[in-house]
Design an enzyme around this catalytic site. Structure first.
Site, PDB file in Angstrom:
ATOM      1  N   ASP A  48      73.306 -48.187 -10.623  1.00  0.00           N
ATOM      2  CA  ASP A  48      72.622 -47.192  -9.791  1.00  0.00           C
ATOM      3  C   ASP A  48      73.340 -46.967  -8.463  1.00  0.00           C
ATOM      4  OD1 ASP A  48      70.619 -47.174 -11.771  1.00  0.00           O
ATOM      5  OD2 ASP A  48      69.557 -48.812 -10.777  1.00  0.00           O
ATOM      6  N   GLU A 219      65.626 -38.414 -14.744  1.00  0.00           N
ATOM      7  CA  GLU A 219      65.542 -39.343 -13.608  1.00  0.00           C
ATOM      8  C   GLU A 219      66.807 -39.200 -12.777  1.00  0.00           C
ATOM      9  OE1 GLU A 219      65.282 -43.271 -15.328  1.00  0.00           O
ATOM     10  OE2 GLU A 219      67.368 -43.263 -15.972  1.00  0.00           O
TER      11      GLU A 219
HETATM   12  O1  FUB Z   1      68.395 -49.475 -12.815  1.00  0.00           O
HETATM   13  C1  FUB Z   1      67.054 -49.231 -13.113  1.00  0.00           C
HETATM   14  C2  FUB Z   1      66.849 -47.791 -13.460  1.00  0.00           C
HETATM   15  O2  FUB Z   1      67.716 -47.418 -14.520  1.00  0.00           O
HETATM   16  C3  FUB Z   1      67.165 -46.792 -12.374  1.00  0.00           C
HETATM   17  O3  FUB Z   1      66.212 -46.700 -11.382  1.00  0.00           O
HETATM   18  C4  FUB Z   1      67.360 -45.581 -13.204  1.00  0.00           C
HETATM   19  O4  FUB Z   1      67.957 -44.508 -12.534  1.00  0.00           O
HETATM   20  C5  FUB Z   1      68.194 -46.094 -14.319  1.00  0.00           C
HETATM   21  O5  FUB Z   1      69.549 -46.172 -13.964  1.00  0.00           O
END
Ligand code: FUB
Length: 486
Positions: A48, A219
């Site tokens: 991330d 997301e």
């Molecule tokens: O790393 C946890 C979660 O997975 C993140 O918040 C999302 O964007 C995905 O990468």
């Protein structure tokens, strides 16, 4: 078994003792810089990524994946900071915040991003609060990009009880416009949300809105602005041109003429990566645009053991983004600042420069005026450009009498609009009856932000020509072209 000599062992253990003492005092000891490659560090798993440029340094804020092999869930407790001064070699400055930074939280140090304001650095995080619901957005603050960071609010900035919040309140991205207004975008499970932030950066300013036009948003939003246009990149997981298996994701992006949209979907900029999740950030550093993302390519990597990678990002003349080429090598070093040309006797100043075409507002004099560019966008010592010509154009040096030449150096011009780095180039000379390629020519490199050297067998000529072929739909340019005598 290899045993180090006593003296070397003593130095080794002295180093460990120092590190232990510093850790005991609460300091974080940076790891040695990793060799340039993707993923950018492999001694821990990182995910991330959120890039931020401050001065001559690119900071990447990233979570740490701690899931043991075979664990099918995220184990994430801290956020680390990786730094580079050339976008190629990276140093891990360790964990600078963790779940414990937020006394009201208990787990899940998911995606985060840092935004500067008034000399302070606000670290927006996804974290699992102990209140009702699941994930929240927290915000910590520090006085430097490396902290130390402390909870800035004493509770979540966004939680499940925030009116109109996302079905999953994760993945904050904060963008501050030229007028000083800051915007927070976030969300997961197809629910993107946005709100203005007050100038204190720790309170929403007005209602949470649902942005329109972000086709197939899943997301991981990331917002930035370039040439007056707003860009919102995000993870999508549809099977209509993004991925063939919706367990994976690509990065789509949209553009808008105002920070809260409406957005116009523009397509896919980053294809599926080797991990199921796809989370990325975009930044400009030393004149070059970069995309920072994660994948599962580190040894022992996987969907919950991800690693951060960096690659070049290019724009088309109309502002659309070109599909990213994911590499194992990472980008070439881009230390920025004037580097100085390669050593040797440069014959270019004594030549007359001509070209097949120069844009009326640019100048062929740029080729040999001795400027030392800070980067490929630095036109402070004039620039030669041939926009809107496409295909192959040429520049040429003519001397009144024959000169011996066996090497050239090019510093390419890239204005991130119509002029871009070339697709290819070739050095030619006048052999008395026509132009032919110089003999034994090495590759003709086209890297940005640096001098590119091409060597060849010595020629004796009055005319040296550089044929430059543009990438599709673009033109080319040079900030300097040097020609060396043997
Ligand atoms: O790393 C946890 C979660 O997975 C993140 O918040 C999302 O964007 C995905 O990468």
């Amino acid at each position: 078994m290899f045993r180090p000599p006593e003296s070397r062992r003593a130095v080794h253990w002295a180093g460990v003792a120092t590190a232990v003492t510093l850790v005991a005092l609460g300091a974080v000891v940076p790891a040695a810089p990793a060799p340039a490659a993707n993923p950018i560090v492999t001694h821990v798993y990182t995910a991330d990524p959120a890039p931020l440029v401050v001065g001559n340094t690119m900071y990447v804020y990233a979570g740490r994946d701690e899931a043991p092999t075979g664990t099918n869930n995220f184990v994430m407790r801290e956020w680390r900071v990786l730094c580079s001064t050339d976008a190629a070699t990276w140093t891990d400055h360790g964990a600078r915040a963790n779940v414990g930074t937020f006394p009201w939280a208990g787990a899940d140090a998911w995606a985060s991003e840092v935004e500067p304001r008034n000399g302070r650095y606000y670290w927006y995080t996804s974290v699992n609060g102990r209140g009702p619901g699941w994930m929240d957005i927290g915000v910590a603050v520090g006085d430097s990009p490396l902290g130390p960071f402390t909870d800035a609010k004493g509770g979540p900035l966004v939680s499940d009880s925030t009116p109109n919040s996302s079905g999953l309140n994760i993945d904050p991205t904060v963008f501050t416009d030229d007028d000083g207004q800051a915007y927070l975008y976030w969300g997961g499970y197809w629910g993107v949300r946005a709100a203005k932030l007050k100038s204190n950066m720790v309170e929403l300013d007005g209602p949470v809105v649902t942005p329109q036009g972000l086709t197939n948003f899943w997301e991981a939003p990331w917002m930035f602005k370039r040439n007056g246009l707003y860009y919102l990149m995000y993870a999508a997981n549809d099977t209509g041109g993004c991925v063939t298996d919706s367990a994976y994701a690509c990065q789509r992006y949209a553009t808008a003429t105002s920070p809260l949209g409406p957005w116009t979907h523009r397509g896919v900029v980053l294809d599926r990566v080797s991990s199921t999740t796809n989370h990325a950030g975009v930044v400009q550093f030393n004149g070059q645009w970069y995309i920072v993302y994660h994948n599962a390519d580190a040894p022992g990597g996987g969907n919950f053991r991800r690693s951060v990678a960096v690659d070049l990002l290019h724009f088309n003349a109309d502002g659309t983004m070109r599909k990213v080429v994911q590499t194992a090598t990472g980008p070439p070093p881009n230390p920025g600042g004037p580097q100085g040309p390669p050593a040797g006797t440069n014959l270019a100043p004594s030549a007359t420069a001509t070209t097949s075409y120069v844009s009326p507002w640019e100048s062929v004099a740029a080729l040999h005026n001795g400027g030392v560019p800070a980067n490929s966008a630095d036109r402070s010592n004039l620039a030669y450009g041939n926009w809107p010509q496409q295909g192959t154009q040429w520049v040429e040096y003519t001397w009144p009498a024959a000169r011996q030449v066996n090497r050239i150096a090019t510093y390419w011009f890239d204005d991130d609009q119509g002029i871009d780095l070339p697709a290819s180039c070739q050095v030619q000379y006048w052999n008395g009856s026509g132009y032919v390629p110089v003999p034994g020519q090495s590759s003709c490199p086209v890297a940005g932000n640096t001098y590119n050297v091409t060597t060849f067998g010595t020629v004796s000529t009055t005319r040296l020509r550089l044929a430059v072929t543009a990438r599709s739909g673009l033109s080319t340019g040079l900030l300097e072209w040097l020609a060396y005598q043997p």
